[in-house]
Design a protein around this motif. Sequence first.
Motif, short mmCIF file in Angstrom:
data_model
loop_
_atom_site.label_atom_id
_atom_site.label_comp_id
_atom_site.label_asym_id
_atom_site.label_seq_id
_atom_site.Cartn_x
_atom_site.Cartn_y
_atom_site.Cartn_z
N LYS A 165 -39.29 5.38 -10.22
CA LYS A 165 -38.64 4.74 -11.65
C LYS A 165 -39.24 3.28 -12.04
O LYS A 165 -39.18 2.91 -12.82
N ILE A 166 -39.25 2.75 -10.78
CA ILE A 166 -39.75 1.10 -11.01
C ILE A 166 -41.06 1.29 -11.49
O ILE A 166 -41.41 0.35 -12.46
N ALA A 167 -41.96 1.92 -10.94
CA ALA A 167 -43.22 1.93 -11.64
C ALA A 167 -43.29 2.46 -12.98
O ALA A 167 -43.86 1.89 -13.87
N ARG A 168 -42.60 3.11 -13.33
CA ARG A 168 -42.39 3.89 -14.77
C ARG A 168 -41.88 2.66 -15.79
O ARG A 168 -42.36 2.39 -16.66
N ALA A 169 -40.98 1.74 -15.18
CA ALA A 169 -40.24 0.83 -16.05
C ALA A 169 -41.47 -0.30 -16.24
O ALA A 169 -41.48 -0.53 -17.35
N LEU A 170 -42.17 -0.54 -15.21
CA LEU A 170 -43.28 -1.59 -15.51
C LEU A 170 -44.25 -1.12 -16.29
O LEU A 170 -44.95 -1.91 -17.03
N THR A 171 -44.60 0.33 -16.02
CA THR A 171 -45.71 0.84 -17.27
C THR A 171 -45.32 0.85 -18.60
O THR A 171 -46.33 0.47 -19.39
N TRP A 172 -44.19 1.25 -18.82
CA TRP A 172 -43.57 1.31 -20.20
C TRP A 172 -43.56 -0.32 -20.74
O TRP A 172 -44.19 -0.46 -21.84
N HIS A 173 -43.22 -1.20 -19.74
CA HIS A 173 -43.32 -2.59 -20.19
C HIS A 173 -44.75 -3.07 -20.63
O HIS A 173 -44.73 -3.81 -21.65
N ARG A 174 -45.35 -2.80 -19.80
CA ARG A 174 -46.92 -3.28 -20.15
C ARG A 174 -47.30 -2.32 -21.43
O ARG A 174 -48.20 -2.89 -22.36
N ALA A 175 -47.05 -1.13 -21.47
CA ALA A 175 -47.54 -0.24 -22.81
C ALA A 175 -46.97 -0.73 -24.19
O ALA A 175 -47.43 -1.20 -25.17
N ILE A 176 -45.62 -1.07 -24.20
CA ILE A 176 -45.03 -1.52 -25.43
C ILE A 176 -45.17 -2.84 -25.81
O ILE A 176 -45.06 -3.37 -27.01
N ASN A 177 -45.60 -3.68 -24.71
CA ASN A 177 -45.77 -4.94 -25.07
C ASN A 177 -44.63 -5.76 -26.02
O ASN A 177 -45.08 -6.56 -26.78
N GLY A 178 -43.53 -5.52 -25.56
CA GLY A 178 -42.46 -6.16 -26.41
C GLY A 178 -42.26 -5.77 -27.96
O GLY A 178 -41.35 -6.21 -28.71
N GLU A 179 -43.11 -4.70 -28.27
CA GLU A 179 -42.91 -4.20 -29.62
C GLU A 179 -41.54 -3.32 -29.94
O GLU A 179 -41.22 -2.64 -28.94
N GLY A 208 -39.25 -0.51 -31.59
CA GLY A 208 -39.57 1.07 -31.73
C GLY A 208 -38.91 1.91 -31.02
O GLY A 208 -37.96 1.57 -30.05
N PRO A 209 -39.26 3.33 -30.89
CA PRO A 209 -38.42 4.23 -30.17
C PRO A 209 -38.66 4.23 -28.80
O PRO A 209 -38.02 4.80 -28.08
N TYR A 210 -39.57 3.49 -28.28
CA TYR A 210 -39.75 3.33 -26.68
C TYR A 210 -39.25 2.07 -26.25
O TYR A 210 -39.47 1.71 -24.97
N THR A 248 -62.05 9.54 -37.75
CA THR A 248 -60.62 9.59 -37.98
C THR A 248 -59.76 9.08 -37.27
O THR A 248 -60.04 9.55 -36.07
N GLU A 249 -58.60 8.62 -37.40
CA GLU A 249 -57.65 8.04 -36.45
C GLU A 249 -56.72 9.50 -36.21
O GLU A 249 -56.26 10.02 -37.29
N PHE A 250 -56.60 9.69 -34.85
CA PHE A 250 -55.92 10.78 -34.61
C PHE A 250 -54.33 10.24 -34.26
O PHE A 250 -53.33 10.85 -34.56
N LYS A 251 -54.30 9.17 -33.53
CA LYS A 251 -53.03 8.55 -33.06
C LYS A 251 -53.20 7.12 -32.77
O LYS A 251 -54.28 6.93 -32.35
N ALA A 252 -52.13 6.41 -33.07
CA ALA A 252 -52.35 4.83 -32.62
C ALA A 252 -51.01 4.38 -32.05
O ALA A 252 -49.79 4.95 -32.60
N ARG A 253 -51.00 4.06 -31.00
CA ARG A 253 -49.74 3.52 -30.10
C ARG A 253 -50.00 1.96 -29.91
O ARG A 253 -51.34 1.52 -29.97
#
Length: 281
Positions: free
Chosen positions: A245-259, A261-263, A21-26
Motif C-alpha cells: 500500500k505504501i508503494a501504491r501511495a507513492l505511485t499514485w502521487h507520482r502519477a497525478i502530480n498534484g492535479e 480530479g477523481p484520483y 487519434t487520442e484514445f485516452k489522456a491522463r
Amino acid sequence: MLAWLDERLAESGITRTGPLTEFKARSWATVLTAATTAGPVWLKATTPGTAAEVRLYEVLHAVVPDRVLAPIATDPMRGWVLLPDGGPPLADEPEIIEFLPLYGQLQRDLAPHTDAMLAAGVTDMRPARMPQRFAEALAVVDDVPPEIAAMGPQVAGWCARLAESVVPVSIDHNDLHAGNFLRSGRFYDWGDSVIAHSFASMLVPLSLLGADHERGRDAYLEAFTDLAPRAELVADLELACRVGKIARALTWHRAINGEPGPYADAPRAHLVALAKPSFFD
C-alpha cells in the motif's frame, strides 16, 4: 510525433491507413491510436514519472516475450512506446483468476533480471527500502492522520519480516485489474510497475475480487508452491500486500502530480488503509 510514427511503421513494413487519434489522456500518460495495414497500433506517450515503462518493455520482451506485447518501436528519450493491438482484455474481474498463475510464473522468470529492470528506471520498492519509502510518502502526501504517521516502527518490523521471505523480489505490475489482462495470456500497461516482493502484485487484483479473493490467492500461489509451505506463502502474501500500500501511495502521487480530479485522494487513501484490519481493504 506523426512523422516518427510513420517512420517506425515503415521500418516494420507497415503503413498507416487512418489518422492518429487520442484514445485516452491522463496526467501520467497519453495513449493514441491509428489504423494501419497490420491492424490498429497504439502509441503511448509517457510523462517523466512513468517513462521507465519504455525501457522496461525492452527487458520484458527479451525475457518473457510470450507474456507481453512486442513493441514495434520505442523512444526512451521521448518516453514513447509503439505497440501492436493485443486483442481484447478481460471483461470482468473474476475472469482474472485463471490468468493469475501465468502472472506468477512471469514473476518467477523475471526475478533473475531484477538488476536489469532497476537499470531501466523501475522504482525500487524492495522490502529493505520500504521503511525509507514510508518516510518519503509521509513527506509528500497531505492530511495523513497522526496515527498513520506514527506507524514507522511497525512498518519497519513488517519490512524486516518480509525481507526474510523465501519468495524472490521481482516485477510488481501494481495495477492488475481486468483491463490489463489480455485474453491472449499477455499482460498490458506497465507504467505503474515497481520492483518489490513478488506478492505485492496481488494487492489490486485481490481487492477487486472481493468475496472471490481466496480463490484468486490460491490460483496465484500455484506458481510458488515449491518455495515454502502454503501457510507460509499465505502469510507472506498478506504482509506483502499490506506493505505494498505504501508503494501504491507513492505511485499514485507520482502519477497525478498534484492535479485535482477523481484520483486526488488516492495517495492518502492508500496510506490510511495501512491501519485497516484486512490487507486488501
